[in-house]
Design a protein around this motif. Sequence first.
Motif, short mmCIF file in Angstrom:
data_model
loop_
_atom_site.label_atom_id
_atom_site.label_comp_id
_atom_site.label_asym_id
_atom_site.label_seq_id
_atom_site.Cartn_x
_atom_site.Cartn_y
_atom_site.Cartn_z
N GLU A 43 16.30 -14.30 1.55
CA GLU A 43 15.59 -13.02 1.63
C GLU A 43 14.86 -12.72 0.32
O GLU A 43 13.72 -12.24 0.33
N SER A 46 11.71 -14.79 -0.05
CA SER A 46 10.78 -14.74 1.09
C SER A 46 9.38 -14.29 0.67
O SER A 46 8.40 -14.65 1.32
N GLY A 47 9.31 -13.51 -0.41
CA GLY A 47 8.00 -13.04 -0.87
C GLY A 47 7.07 -14.16 -1.27
O GLY A 47 5.85 -14.08 -1.07
N SER A 49 6.82 -17.04 0.02
CA SER A 49 6.28 -17.77 1.19
C SER A 49 5.54 -16.82 2.13
O SER A 49 5.09 -17.24 3.19
N ASN A 50 5.38 -15.58 1.70
CA ASN A 50 4.70 -14.59 2.54
C ASN A 50 3.22 -14.93 2.67
O ASN A 50 2.56 -15.28 1.68
N SER A 51 2.69 -14.80 3.86
CA SER A 51 1.28 -15.16 4.10
C SER A 51 0.32 -14.29 3.29
O SER A 51 -0.76 -14.73 2.91
N ASP A 159 0.97 -6.03 6.55
CA ASP A 159 2.23 -6.78 6.62
C ASP A 159 3.36 -5.90 7.15
O ASP A 159 4.18 -6.33 7.97
N THR A 160 3.40 -4.65 6.70
CA THR A 160 4.44 -3.70 7.14
C THR A 160 4.33 -3.44 8.65
O THR A 160 5.34 -3.42 9.37
N HIS A 163 5.37 -6.67 10.72
CA HIS A 163 6.81 -6.92 10.70
C HIS A 163 7.59 -5.88 11.50
O HIS A 163 8.72 -6.13 11.93
N ALA A 483 4.81 -11.07 -5.17
CA ALA A 483 5.80 -11.85 -4.43
C ALA A 483 7.22 -11.42 -4.77
O ALA A 483 8.11 -11.44 -3.91
N LEU A 486 7.90 -7.74 -3.13
CA LEU A 486 7.97 -7.63 -1.66
C LEU A 486 9.41 -7.53 -1.15
O LEU A 486 9.70 -6.71 -0.27
#
Length: 619
Positions: A43, A46-47, A49-51, A159-160, A163, A483, A486
């Motif tokens: 977790e 994860s930032g 690898s965030n698109s 993004d928010t 998700h 990143a 996030l």
Amino acid sequence: MLVTLIILVLSAAFFVSGKVRSDIVALCALIGLLVFQVLTPEEALSGFSNSVVIMMVGLFVVGGAIFQTGLAKMISSRILKLAGKSELRLFLLVMLVTSAIGAFVSNTGTVALMLPIVVSLAANAGMNPGRLLMPLAFASSMGGMMTLIGTPPNLVIQDTLVHAGFEPLSFFSFLPVGLICMLTGILVLLPLTKWFLSKRKKKDEEVSSGKSLSELVKEYGLAHNLFRLRVDAASDIVGQTVQTLDVRRRYGLNILEVRRGEASQHRFLKTVTQKLASADTVIQANDVLYINGDASAVNRFAGECRLEMMDGHATEEAGNGERSLGFYDIGIAEIVLMPTSNILNQRVKEAGFRDKFNVNVLGIRRKKEYILQDLGNERMHNGDVLLVQGQWQDIARLTKEDTDWVVLGQPLAEAAKVTLDYKAPVAAFIMVLMVVMMVFDFIPVAPVTAVMIAAMLMVLTGCFRNVEAAYKTINWETIVLFAAMLPMSLALEKTGASESISNSLVSGLGAYGPIALMAGIYFTTSLMTMFISNTVTAVLMSPIALQSAVQIRVSPVPFLFAVTVAASMCFASPFSTPPNALVMPAGQYTFMDYIKVGLPLQIIMGIVMVFALPMLFPF
């Protein structure tokens, strides 16, 4: 939840103090969440690898290519010429052109590009640059509100929403909001800048530490006797080297460079290759020779060797029809000979500039005299300034010979300023292609994929000098900050902190209706952005805005738009956004200038948005 809130408060405090780099603060916060097991390693990381983060990296590269090819400067300069010397037209054009560029390029890059152009235009119009520079900074932020990629907070709310399971926003979903921001900004700034920024006294401009390339060309008169000759396939000199031609002895001419154009089918590969006219350079058919010397001698050389005089006729591939030297691969610089130099009293041809450093000497400045003819036999004296020409990296190597000479200015910095203008059409095509892929839903390409394709094409088609130049355009501090922060929003949701904060907002303002609640979120975000970066503020406030909307059972879209607009429209401080800080010294602004002009605009913008957003995106 308590641990998460403590880490959040400490992070905010360090962001506000500015004593520690923001990316370091974000990474420390991330490590804290890991150590206290608020987040798992998957977790927490994860930032990265965030698109959205990958998209930001690609956008830095695309924006850098737009600057490197001179495309943005070319477009903006031509449009701003329409203003003439009218103050009102100049003000409106600065606002409109800046916001248009800011819609596709980072606001910091937009201001860096436009600042010298606007200062020059203001001087020509007899205006105080301070009247235009603050609107320039503000317009770059307003322009960012027009597209999905215009500013990082836009990507954050996208993004928010995604998700949370809502429909994603389209590329131009932001356009109506951006246009309202622009209109409000123009109407408010027109009187405010006239009242508070027009009567500033100008200070003397700072003297530059080095001369620009165009100044050197003008000073040494390189362009006055510059001629271009195309080598015909049937010419006698095809296959010969510069040394065997011996044009300096036979005709009294200097071959400054050999420019070689690629075939038209390679339009999307590098189209112009510059070669220094070294002794072993082999002349090929269709080469363009840049020659300096007397016109009659040039005509005699062209006639005897069957060469085509190009001036007034066709130009080489990707040429602009101007008789001028280009500095894409090779450049010029001045060096001053030291009293301890080992080459004093030697002839230029004996000093070994070509053999040791692969550079040519084009001229000598001795006190107020300029020596441009028969340089090979000229003896060098203490204090002579030599104009040298060569590959940029070879000129940079001259700086290591500290005992013999001093290189004036910074050659590599000058090289970085040279735009690859023959690549501007390529960069324009790639940018349009990226926008088309992002705008039209029938093209089965995700936005992040479109950006990655565009960034890679910019590199592969030669819009950068090399891959290292592309990497240098990426602001890694921003990427790491984004990143690393996030996962903070994930921690706020996971621990129930965002729900708790949103409950407080709902209980305090929810009874007054969704507009009052949205206004509370807007002005809370606006206040936070004065002390914390707009990206971080958007990351922290987006989940809170989402939870607040869900609790009162209304659409979260206007609430999230309130977050991104409030985060981006921060004008009351010179340190709230990089563009505000960039124009401060050039406009000679004080902190109070931002209070006088920026604070009223920020408040009025908030009031307008509180009423406009529900109309554009109903609850």
